[in-house]
Structures are given as structure tokens and as C-alpha cells.
Design an enzyme around this catalytic site. Structure first.
Site, PDB file in Angstrom:
ATOM      1  N   LYS A  13       3.142   3.275   1.834  1.00 25.32           N
ATOM      2  CA  LYS A  13       2.533   3.754   3.086  1.00 25.32           C
ATOM      3  C   LYS A  13       2.505   2.650   4.149  1.00 25.32           C
ATOM      4  O   LYS A  13       2.892   2.866   5.290  1.00 25.32           O
ATOM      5  CB  LYS A  13       1.095   4.247   2.832  1.00 25.32           C
ATOM      6  CG  LYS A  13       0.982   5.360   1.802  1.00 25.32           C
ATOM      7  CD  LYS A  13      -0.447   5.798   1.589  1.00 25.32           C
ATOM      8  CE  LYS A  13      -1.356   4.721   1.021  1.00 25.32           C
ATOM      9  NZ  LYS A  13      -1.018   4.272  -0.348  1.00 25.32           N
ATOM     10  N   ARG A  88      -8.428  10.426   2.155  1.00 22.21           N
ATOM     11  CA  ARG A  88      -8.130  10.334   0.721  1.00 22.21           C
ATOM     12  C   ARG A  88      -8.798  11.453  -0.049  1.00 22.21           C
ATOM     13  O   ARG A  88      -8.559  11.597  -1.247  1.00 22.21           O
ATOM     14  CB  ARG A  88      -8.620   8.988   0.177  1.00 22.21           C
ATOM     15  CG  ARG A  88      -7.752   7.826   0.608  1.00 22.21           C
ATOM     16  CD  ARG A  88      -8.471   6.540   0.276  1.00 22.21           C
ATOM     17  NE  ARG A  88      -7.695   5.684  -0.576  1.00 22.21           N
ATOM     18  CZ  ARG A  88      -6.940   4.678  -0.136  1.00 22.21           C
ATOM     19  NH1 ARG A  88      -6.842   4.439   1.148  1.00 22.21           N
ATOM     20  NH2 ARG A  88      -6.274   3.935  -0.970  1.00 22.21           N
ATOM     21  N   ARG A 127       3.625  -7.473  -5.007  1.00 17.84           N
ATOM     22  CA  ARG A 127       3.393  -7.489  -3.549  1.00 17.84           C
ATOM     23  C   ARG A 127       2.745  -8.801  -3.102  1.00 17.84           C
ATOM     24  O   ARG A 127       1.878  -9.342  -3.765  1.00 17.84           O
ATOM     25  CB  ARG A 127       2.469  -6.336  -3.152  1.00 17.84           C
ATOM     26  CG  ARG A 127       2.035  -6.439  -1.686  1.00 17.84           C
ATOM     27  CD  ARG A 127       1.401  -5.199  -1.162  1.00 17.84           C
ATOM     28  NE  ARG A 127       0.263  -4.756  -1.939  1.00 17.84           N
ATOM     29  CZ  ARG A 127      -0.342  -3.581  -1.767  1.00 17.84           C
ATOM     30  NH1 ARG A 127       0.096  -2.744  -0.844  1.00 17.84           N
ATOM     31  NH2 ARG A 127      -1.365  -3.239  -2.503  1.00 17.84           N
ATOM     32  N   ARG A 160      -3.171  -9.641  -3.118  1.00 13.95           N
ATOM     33  CA  ARG A 160      -4.445  -8.920  -2.978  1.00 13.95           C
ATOM     34  C   ARG A 160      -5.227  -8.931  -4.290  1.00 13.95           C
ATOM     35  O   ARG A 160      -4.632  -8.816  -5.363  1.00 13.95           O
ATOM     36  CB  ARG A 160      -4.175  -7.462  -2.550  1.00 13.95           C
ATOM     37  CG  ARG A 160      -4.070  -7.311  -1.043  1.00 13.95           C
ATOM     38  CD  ARG A 160      -3.602  -5.965  -0.598  1.00 13.95           C
ATOM     39  NE  ARG A 160      -4.255  -4.822  -1.214  1.00 13.95           N
ATOM     40  CZ  ARG A 160      -4.023  -3.545  -0.857  1.00 13.95           C
ATOM     41  NH1 ARG A 160      -3.159  -3.285   0.126  1.00 13.95           N
ATOM     42  NH2 ARG A 160      -4.631  -2.552  -1.456  1.00 13.95           N
ATOM     43  N   ARG A 171      -7.076   2.428  -9.468  1.00 17.82           N
ATOM     44  CA  ARG A 171      -6.764   3.005  -8.147  1.00 17.82           C
ATOM     45  C   ARG A 171      -5.898   4.254  -8.297  1.00 17.82           C
ATOM     46  O   ARG A 171      -6.077   5.243  -7.596  1.00 17.82           O
ATOM     47  CB  ARG A 171      -6.064   1.966  -7.265  1.00 17.82           C
ATOM     48  CG  ARG A 171      -7.023   0.900  -6.747  1.00 17.82           C
ATOM     49  CD  ARG A 171      -6.311  -0.380  -6.338  1.00 17.82           C
ATOM     50  NE  ARG A 171      -5.353  -0.201  -5.266  1.00 17.82           N
ATOM     51  CZ  ARG A 171      -4.343  -1.042  -5.033  1.00 17.82           C
ATOM     52  NH1 ARG A 171      -4.171  -2.122  -5.787  1.00 17.82           N
ATOM     53  NH2 ARG A 171      -3.525  -0.815  -4.049  1.00 17.82           N
TER      54      ARG A 171
HETATM   55  P1  AP5 Z   1       3.011  -0.939   0.391  1.00 18.13           P
HETATM   56  O1  AP5 Z   1       3.726  -0.412   1.559  1.00 18.13           O
HETATM   57  O2  AP5 Z   1       2.094  -2.109   0.602  1.00 18.13           O
HETATM   58  O3  AP5 Z   1       2.256   0.245  -0.391  1.00 18.13           O
HETATM   59  P2  AP5 Z   1       1.012   1.126   0.051  1.00 18.13           P
HETATM   60  O4  AP5 Z   1       1.331   2.544  -0.254  1.00 18.13           O
HETATM   61  O5  AP5 Z   1       0.570   0.804   1.436  1.00 18.13           O
HETATM   62  O6  AP5 Z   1      -0.017   0.619  -1.035  1.00 18.13           O
HETATM   63  P3  AP5 Z   1      -1.515   0.137  -0.910  1.00 18.13           P
HETATM   64  O7  AP5 Z   1      -1.794  -0.596  -2.200  1.00 18.13           O
HETATM   65  O8  AP5 Z   1      -1.781  -0.645   0.332  1.00 18.13           O
HETATM   66  O9  AP5 Z   1      -2.260   1.484  -0.883  1.00 18.13           O
HETATM   67  P4  AP5 Z   1      -3.708   1.743  -1.268  1.00 18.13           P
HETATM   68  O10 AP5 Z   1      -3.887   3.113  -0.801  1.00 18.13           O
HETATM   69  O11 AP5 Z   1      -4.064   1.465  -2.684  1.00 18.13           O
HETATM   70  O12 AP5 Z   1      -4.484   0.572  -0.502  1.00 18.13           O
HETATM   71  P5  AP5 Z   1      -5.333   0.539   0.830  1.00 18.13           P
HETATM   72  O13 AP5 Z   1      -5.109  -0.769   1.445  1.00 18.13           O
HETATM   73  O14 AP5 Z   1      -5.152   1.776   1.636  1.00 18.13           O
HETATM   74  O15 AP5 Z   1       4.111  -1.323  -0.718  1.00 18.13           O
HETATM   75  C1  AP5 Z   1       3.741  -1.940  -1.938  1.00 18.13           C
HETATM   76  C2  AP5 Z   1       4.791  -3.000  -2.325  1.00 18.13           C
HETATM   77  O16 AP5 Z   1       6.056  -2.370  -2.570  1.00 18.13           O
HETATM   78  C3  AP5 Z   1       5.068  -4.049  -1.227  1.00 18.13           C
HETATM   79  O17 AP5 Z   1       5.274  -5.276  -1.870  1.00 18.13           O
HETATM   80  C4  AP5 Z   1       6.367  -3.577  -0.557  1.00 18.13           C
HETATM   81  O18 AP5 Z   1       7.108  -4.670  -0.078  1.00 18.13           O
HETATM   82  C5  AP5 Z   1       7.082  -2.844  -1.692  1.00 18.13           C
HETATM   83  N1  AP5 Z   1       7.810  -1.651  -1.245  1.00 18.13           N
HETATM   84  C6  AP5 Z   1       7.336  -0.680  -0.409  1.00 18.13           C
HETATM   85  N2  AP5 Z   1       8.264   0.297  -0.254  1.00 18.13           N
HETATM   86  C7  AP5 Z   1       9.341  -0.081  -1.026  1.00 18.13           C
HETATM   87  C8  AP5 Z   1      10.612   0.524  -1.305  1.00 18.13           C
HETATM   88  N3  AP5 Z   1      10.959   1.702  -0.775  1.00 18.13           N
HETATM   89  N4  AP5 Z   1      11.463  -0.114  -2.129  1.00 18.13           N
HETATM   90  C9  AP5 Z   1      11.100  -1.299  -2.694  1.00 18.13           C
HETATM   91  N5  AP5 Z   1       9.918  -1.928  -2.492  1.00 18.13           N
HETATM   92  C10 AP5 Z   1       9.046  -1.312  -1.668  1.00 18.13           C
HETATM   93  O19 AP5 Z   1      -6.814   0.626   0.232  1.00 18.13           O
HETATM   94  C11 AP5 Z   1      -7.361  -0.437  -0.515  1.00 18.13           C
HETATM   95  C12 AP5 Z   1      -8.796  -0.108  -0.871  1.00 18.13           C
HETATM   96  O20 AP5 Z   1      -9.582   0.080   0.332  1.00 18.13           O
HETATM   97  C13 AP5 Z   1      -8.998   1.197  -1.662  1.00 18.13           C
HETATM   98  O21 AP5 Z   1      -8.819   1.015  -3.057  1.00 18.13           O
HETATM   99  C14 AP5 Z   1     -10.456   1.541  -1.277  1.00 18.13           C
HETATM  100  O22 AP5 Z   1     -11.360   0.754  -2.008  1.00 18.13           O
HETATM  101  C15 AP5 Z   1     -10.521   1.128   0.179  1.00 18.13           C
HETATM  102  N6  AP5 Z   1     -10.178   2.239   1.098  1.00 18.13           N
HETATM  103  C16 AP5 Z   1      -9.116   2.301   1.957  1.00 18.13           C
HETATM  104  N7  AP5 Z   1      -9.107   3.459   2.635  1.00 18.13           N
HETATM  105  C17 AP5 Z   1     -10.202   4.168   2.198  1.00 18.13           C
HETATM  106  C18 AP5 Z   1     -10.713   5.454   2.498  1.00 18.13           C
HETATM  107  N8  AP5 Z   1     -10.091   6.282   3.357  1.00 18.13           N
HETATM  108  N9  AP5 Z   1     -11.834   5.854   1.865  1.00 18.13           N
HETATM  109  C19 AP5 Z   1     -12.482   5.060   0.981  1.00 18.13           C
HETATM  110  N10 AP5 Z   1     -12.020   3.825   0.630  1.00 18.13           N
HETATM  111  C20 AP5 Z   1     -10.890   3.369   1.234  1.00 18.13           C
END
Ligand code: AP5
Length: 216
Positions: A13, A88, A127, A160, A171
Site C-alpha cells: 500500500k 481498516r 523492509r 520498523r 498484524r
Molecule cells: P509496503 O508498501 O511498505 O507495504 P504496506 O502494505 O504499506 O505495509 P504496511 O506494513 O505499512 O501496512 P500496515 O497496514 O501493516 O501498516 P501501517 O503503517 O498502515 O511494502 C512492504 C515491503 O515490500 C517494502 O520493503 C517494499 O519495498 C516491498 N514491496 C512493496 N511492493 C513490492 C512489490 N510489488 N514487489 C516487491 N517488493 C515490494 O500501520 C501500522 C500500525 O499502525 C497498525 O498495526 C496499527 O497499530 C496502526 N494503525 C494504522 N492505521 C490504523 C487505523 N486505521 N486504525 C487503527 N490502527 C491503525
């Protein structure tokens, strides 16, 4: 244009949102990035959110909602945004609808980035993120030119705290509990498009851009 990116942790994402924001000139709004910024700056919101994030649980709705309201009130959002990490849950989807309606906005596209579990674990444990500009890297998939250093701003990269295998599994479990109903919610509104996110990042980007431009 207002776009939501759904998908499991590691589906890509953040990676896609950054590329799309550049390509379509939209604002990238990541609830995860805003929360991490608050933790880093030791704000009261960050202090409340930190424990939830470290164990891979969702931060309470009221906190995220407050943070998002403030973000939507900035002058750059009406022109268009990509929402990454929100909603979410169905409750968050309904809250979002209300927040946008109050500002005469609505969502145009919801993309569900579908990735397999093996790919997710490989991506998240490898990552690395820039400590300054939040640019995303992967030790093997998308390595920086110089190990540990951001190509874009020269700052150091970090791993992270929630990217260890145990927290990643938690997660994923949290995500699976909510995803089906969220997918149904947007499918019923005829806004949902599914994209295979196991593919190369540039292929995923092209597919999203094609869908957006062909249905504008
Ligand atoms: P990346 O693009 O970073 O993946 P992502 O889908 O953004 O993964 P996240 O871990 O950031 O999602 P998340 O939902 O767990 O975390 P968030 O920060 O929202 O890609 C991952 C890796 O793969 C990278 O190294 C990239 O280079 C590589 N990659 C990507 N695409 C690729 C491809 N096509 N081919 C090869 N490699 C690739 O949330 C974190 C925490 O915050 C949550 O656990 C929660 O505690 C809190 N939080 C956030 N939003 C909310 C909410 N709405 N409500 C409540 N709590 C929340």
C-alpha cells in the site's frame, strides 16, 4: 480523485501510494506514517498509540479519527488524496464516509491489493524505511544504492519495530478478522477493484493507473 488502498500488511500500500501520489498529483495520507511521526515526536497521541502499534493491534478508533479529521482539514485534501491504512474496519469505513460528506467529498476508487502470505512475510521482514522522508526500501527487492542510506535524502534507514515475524503474524490476524466485511462494503458500493499485489511494483502501478484513467 479520492482513492483508498486496502490490503494486508506488506501488500505494498505504502509503495503504491507514494508512486500514485507522484504520478496522479494526489496527496498521500497514511495513518501508519502519521501515527509513527507522533510516536517519534513523543506527542500525547503518539504516547497513547505506541503500545498498540508495537504489538500489532489496532489503535483505538477515536485516536485515529481525531488525527484524520485534522489531516482532512488541511487545504490540500479537496484536490484529491490516496488513503493508505484507513479504513481498516466497517466502523472506520462509516466514520470516513461521514467525515468526507461533511466536507463535500466522496471516495471514487477502492483498490484491494491482494498478496500471498509467503510474499508478505518476505517483504515485511526485509523492509527498511527512511528515518526522515519515509521512503520505502527492501534489502533484496528494492535495495538502496548504498546499504542503510536513503537514495532520496541521504538519511539513515531503519527497521520498523513491528516488522518482526511474531508481530507481522499478529498484524495479519487482525487484518483477516476485518477484511472480508470491508471488501463486501465497498463491493456493494461498486467502488472496489482487486489487483494482484504479488507482481512487480511497476506492474501493480500500471494496472491501478489504467483502471483509474479508463473509468474517469
Ligand atoms: P509496503 O508498501 O511498505 O507495504 P504496506 O502494505 O504499506 O505495509 P504496511 O506494513 O505499512 O501496512 P500496515 O497496514 O501493516 O501498516 P501501517 O503503517 O498502515 O511494502 C512492504 C515491503 O515490500 C517494502 O520493503 C517494499 O519495498 C516491498 N514491496 C512493496 N511492493 C513490492 C512489490 N510489488 N514487489 C516487491 N517488493 C515490494 O500501520 C501500522 C500500525 O499502525 C497498525 O498495526 C496499527 O497499530 C496502526 N494503525 C494504522 N492505521 C490504523 C487505523 N486505521 N486504525 C487503527 N490502527 C491503525
Amino acid at each position: 480523485m479520492k482513492i483508498i488502498l486496502l490490503g494486508a500488511p506488506g501488500a505494498g500500500k505504502g509503495t503504491q501510494a507514494k508512486k500514485l501520489a507522484e504520478k496522479l498529483r494526489l496527496v498521500h495520507i497514511s495513518t501508519g506514517d502519521i501515527l509513527r511521526e507522533n510516536v517519534k515526536n513523543k506527542t500525547s497521541l503518539g504516547a497513547e498509540a505506541r503500545a498498540y502499534m508495537e504489538k500489532g493491534a489496532l489503535v483505538p478508533d477515536a485516536l485515529v479519527e481525531r488525527m484524520l479529521e485534522a489531516r482532512f482539514d488541511k487545504s490540500d485534501t479537496p484536490a484529491g488524496f490516496i488513503l493508505d491504512g484507513y479504513p481498516r474496519t466497517i466502523a472506520q469505513a462509516r466514520t470516513l464516509e461521514g467525515m468526507l460528506a461533511a466536507r463535500q467529498m466522496e471516495v471514487d476508487f477502492v483498490f484491494d491489493l491482494q498478496a500471498s502470505e509467503a510474499v508478505i512475510i518476505q517483504r515485511l521482514t526485509g523492509r527498511r524505511v527512511c528515518s526522515q522522508c519515509n521512503a520505502n526500501y527492501h534489502v533484496t527487492n528494492m535495495p538502496p544504492r548504498v546499504a542503510g542510506i536513503c537514495d532520496k535524502c541521504g538519511s539513515s534507514l531503519y527497521q520498523r519495530v513491528d516488522d518482526n515475524e511474531e508481530t507481522v503474524k499478529k498484524r495479519l490476524q487482525v487484518y483477516k478478522q476485518e477484511v472480508a466485511s470491508l471488501i463486501d462494503y465497498y463491493a456493494q458500493k461498486q467502488k472496489l477493484y482487486s489487483v494482484s499485489a504479488d507482481q512487480d511494483a511497476s506492474v501493480v502501478l500500471d494496472q491501478i493507473v489504467d483502471l483509474v484513467t479508463s473509468r474517469k
